[in-house]
Design a protein around this motif. Structure first.
Motif, PDB file in Angstrom:
ATOM      1  N   ARG A 139       0.821  -1.207   0.000  1.00 47.93           N
ATOM      2  CA  ARG A 139       0.000   0.000   0.000  1.00 47.93           C
ATOM      3  C   ARG A 139       0.859   1.264   0.000  1.00 47.93           C
ATOM      4  O   ARG A 139       0.529   2.258  -0.667  1.00 47.93           O
ATOM      5  N   ILE A 140       1.956   1.205   0.737  1.00 49.99           N
ATOM      6  CA  ILE A 140       2.848   2.372   0.790  1.00 49.99           C
ATOM      7  C   ILE A 140       3.479   2.630  -0.571  1.00 49.99           C
ATOM      8  O   ILE A 140       3.539   3.777  -1.044  1.00 49.99           O
ATOM      9  N   ARG A 178       4.307   7.752  -7.316  1.00 47.34           N
ATOM     10  CA  ARG A 178       4.711   8.911  -8.118  1.00 47.34           C
ATOM     11  C   ARG A 178       6.008   9.528  -7.606  1.00 47.34           C
ATOM     12  O   ARG A 178       6.924   9.829  -8.398  1.00 47.34           O
ATOM     13  N   ASN A 179       6.126   9.690  -6.298  1.00 49.98           N
ATOM     14  CA  ASN A 179       7.348  10.283  -5.744  1.00 49.98           C
ATOM     15  C   ASN A 179       8.547   9.348  -5.907  1.00 49.98           C
ATOM     16  O   ASN A 179       9.663   9.792  -6.217  1.00 49.98           O
ATOM     17  N   LEU A 180       8.329   8.046  -5.684  1.00 50.00           N
ATOM     18  CA  LEU A 180       9.421   7.094  -5.820  1.00 50.00           C
ATOM     19  C   LEU A 180       9.910   7.025  -7.263  1.00 50.00           C
ATOM     20  O   LEU A 180      11.125   6.961  -7.519  1.00 50.00           O
ATOM     21  N   ALA A 192      13.567   7.912  -8.769  1.00 53.59           N
ATOM     22  CA  ALA A 192      14.252   6.935  -9.614  1.00 53.59           C
ATOM     23  C   ALA A 192      14.640   7.552 -10.954  1.00 53.59           C
ATOM     24  O   ALA A 192      15.708   7.249 -11.509  1.00 53.59           O
ATOM     25  N   THR A 193      13.790   8.429 -11.480  1.00 53.12           N
ATOM     26  CA  THR A 193      14.110   9.113 -12.735  1.00 53.12           C
ATOM     27  C   THR A 193      15.332  10.012 -12.560  1.00 53.12           C
ATOM     28  O   THR A 193      16.236  10.036 -13.418  1.00 53.12           O
ATOM     29  N   TRP A 230      14.743   8.777  -1.083  1.00 52.45           N
ATOM     30  CA  TRP A 230      14.000   7.516  -1.093  1.00 52.45           C
ATOM     31  C   TRP A 230      13.603   7.100   0.328  1.00 52.45           C
ATOM     32  O   TRP A 230      12.467   6.735   0.589  1.00 52.45           O
ATOM     33  N   ALA A 231      14.582   7.147   1.236  1.00 48.87           N
ATOM     34  CA  ALA A 231      14.306   6.753   2.620  1.00 48.87           C
ATOM     35  C   ALA A 231      13.255   7.662   3.248  1.00 48.87           C
ATOM     36  O   ALA A 231      12.362   7.199   3.963  1.00 48.87           O
ATOM     37  N   GLY A 232      13.344   8.972   2.981  1.00 46.34           N
ATOM     38  CA  GLY A 232      12.379   9.901   3.547  1.00 46.34           C
ATOM     39  C   GLY A 232      10.970   9.657   3.025  1.00 46.34           C
ATOM     40  O   GLY A 232       9.996   9.706   3.782  1.00 46.34           O
ATOM     41  N   ILE A 233      10.852   9.366   1.722  1.00 46.44           N
ATOM     42  CA  ILE A 233       9.530   9.092   1.141  1.00 46.44           C
ATOM     43  C   ILE A 233       8.925   7.846   1.764  1.00 46.44           C
ATOM     44  O   ILE A 233       7.747   7.818   2.140  1.00 46.44           O
ATOM     45  N   LEU A 234       9.724   6.782   1.901  1.00 48.49           N
ATOM     46  CA  LEU A 234       9.213   5.539   2.487  1.00 48.49           C
ATOM     47  C   LEU A 234       8.873   5.723   3.964  1.00 48.49           C
ATOM     48  O   LEU A 234       7.847   5.217   4.442  1.00 48.49           O
TER      49      LEU A 234
END
Length: 355
Positions: free
Chosen positions: A120-121, A127-129, A133-134, A206-210
Motif C-alpha cells: 500500500r505504501i 509517483r514520488n518514488l 528513480a528518474t 527515497w528513505a524519507g519518502i518511504l
C-alpha cells in the motif's frame, strides 16, 4: 477434524519449518559432507515437504470456496511450496535439486501483515518514488558520460566506453565503492566526490519518502481502529462527525489483562477511562462491576481530588483513556456529554465513589 490443526493455530510454526528447511538446503551445498549427513538432511527436507503437502490438502479439502478466493496469494504460495520441490525431484537429476526447496523462503511471507502494508505504501508513494528513480537514472547516465570523457584516455580498460563507466557510476552513486575502478585524474576524483554526495542525497530522498509513507499508513490504521472503538461507546454515538474526529484524536486505546490494576485509590487522577470490551471491578464497600459503555475515573478530573477507589480488570478489558487536558476540551465542545459525565460522577459520589 483438521488434518494438521497446529499448523493453522500456530502460524510461527510455518516460519520455523521454512527456516529449518533452508538451513538444510544451505548445509547440503557443503562439499565435504559425509553421505550419512546428506541422507539425514534430505530426510529433513522430505518431512517438511510432507507437512506442507498435508497442510495444503487440509486447506483445499476443508475450507470454503469463498475462503480460497480471499486467500489466493497465500494458497498460491502453499501450492508452490509443494509443487516446485516435487517437480525438481522428478525432473532434475543433479544434486542441485534440493536448491529448489528455497521456494520455502515465501512461506513466512504468506501470513505477514508487513508486506501488504508495504504494498500500500509503494502504491501511495509510487509517483514520488518514480520521480526520484528518474533523477537517479539521469544522474547515473550523466556521471557515466562525464567519467568516460575524463578518464577514457587515462584508463581505457575501465572507462573506455559509457557502459564500462556506468559500472563505476553505479558503485559510486550508491556510495558502495568497491575500488575496482577509481578515477586517476584530478578532475575524475572531483567528479567522484560530487557523485558520492549526490548519491547520499538521492537515497536520503527515497528513505524519507518511504518513512513518511509508513508513518502516514500506520497513523491511518490507528485512526480507523480508534474510530471503531470510540463509535462502540454509547456515550459518543450522538456526536457529529467533526466532534467525533476530535474525540478519536484525544482518546488513547489501551488493553488490560484480567486481574491487572487500572488505577489505585489515593493516586492523582490525570485521566478517565471508557470501557469498550470486557468488565472492570470497582473496589468500594459494595464492589461494583462496570461493562462495555461505562466509564470511570471522572471524579478525579472533575474535583481534582485523589482517586477514591481502586479499579481492576475482571476480564481482559479494552479501554479508551482520556487525559485531563482532553477532558476539558471534550467538556467545552460537547456540553451534553460533559453534563452526562458530571451527573454520573455526582450520583456515584453520593452513593459509592469510584475515583
Amino acid at each position: 477434524m483438521s488434518v494438521l490443526p497446529f499448523l493453522r493455530i500456530y502460524a510461527p510454526l510455518n516460519a520455523v519449518l521454512a527456516a529449518t528447511g533452508l538451513v538444510a538446503v544451505a548445509a547440503l551445498t557443503t562439499p565435504d559432507m559425509s553421505g550419512r549427513s546428506r541422507l539425514a538432511l534430505a530426510a529433513v527436507l522430505a518431512v517438511i515437504w510432507g507437512i506442507y503437502l498435508l497442510e495444503l490438502a487440509e486447506k483445499l479439502l476443508k475450507r470454503r470456496a469463498g475462503y480460497l478466493r480471499d486467500r489466493t496469494p497465500a494458497i498460491a504460495i502453499d501450492v508452490l511450496a509443494v509443487l516446485v520441490p516435487l517437480a525438481a525431484f522428478l525432473l532434475v537429476g543433479t544434486p542441485d535439486r534440493s536448491l529448489y526447496c528455497a521456494v520455502w523462503l515465501l512461506k513466512p511471507l504468506r501470513d505477514s501483515t508487513f508486506f501488504p502494508l508495504l504494498g500500500r505504501i509503494l502504491t501511495n508513494e509510487a509517483r514520488n518514488l518514480i520521480g526520484v528513480a528518474t533523477v537517479f537514472g539521469i544522474v547515473l547516465f550523466g556521471v557515466a558520460l562525464a567519467a568516460y570523457v575524463i578518464e577514457r584516455d587515462v584508463q581505457p580498460q575501465k572507462f573506455g566506453s559509457i557502459p564500462q563507466a556506468m559500472w563505476w557510476a553505479v558503485v559510486t552513486l550508491s556510495t558502495t565503492g568497491y575500488g575496482d575502478a577509481i578515477p586517476e585524474s584530478f578532475a575524475g576524483r572531483v567528479l567522484a566526490g560530487a557523485v558520492m554526495m549526490s548519491g547520499i542525497g538521492i537515497f536520503a530522498l527515497w528513505a524519507g519518502i518511504l518513512a513518511t509513507g509508513f508513518y502516514q499508513e500506520v497513523r491511518r490504521e490507528d485512526f480507523v481502529r480508534n474510530w471503531q472503538l470510540v463509535a462502540a461507546v454509547p456515550l459518543f454515538q450522538k456526536l457529529g462527525p467533526a466532534t467525533l474526529v476530535e474525540i478519536v484524536r484525544a482518546l488513547r486505546p489501551r488493553s488490560v489483562p484480567a486481574g491487572a490494576v487500572i488505577c489505585r485509590k489515593g493516586e492523582t487522577g490525570d485521566q478517565m477511562f471508557f470501557v469498550v470490551e470486557g468488565r472492570v471491578s470497582v473496589a468500594t464497600p459494595n464492589p461494583v462491576e462496570l461493562g462495555p459503555g461505562a466509564f470511570f475515573g471522572e471524579m478525579a478530573l472533575i474535583t481534582g481530588e485523589p482517586r477514591s477507589a481502586t479499579v481492576s480488570a475482571t476480564t481482559v478489558v479494552s479501554l479508551l483513556s482520556l487525559h485531563s487536558a482532553d477532558f476539558q476540551m471534550l467538556c467545552s465542545s460537547s456540553p451534553e456529554i460533559a453534563e452526562i459525565i458530571r451527573k454520573t460522577a455526582l450520583e456515584r459520589r453520593g452513593a459509592a465513589p469510584n475515583g
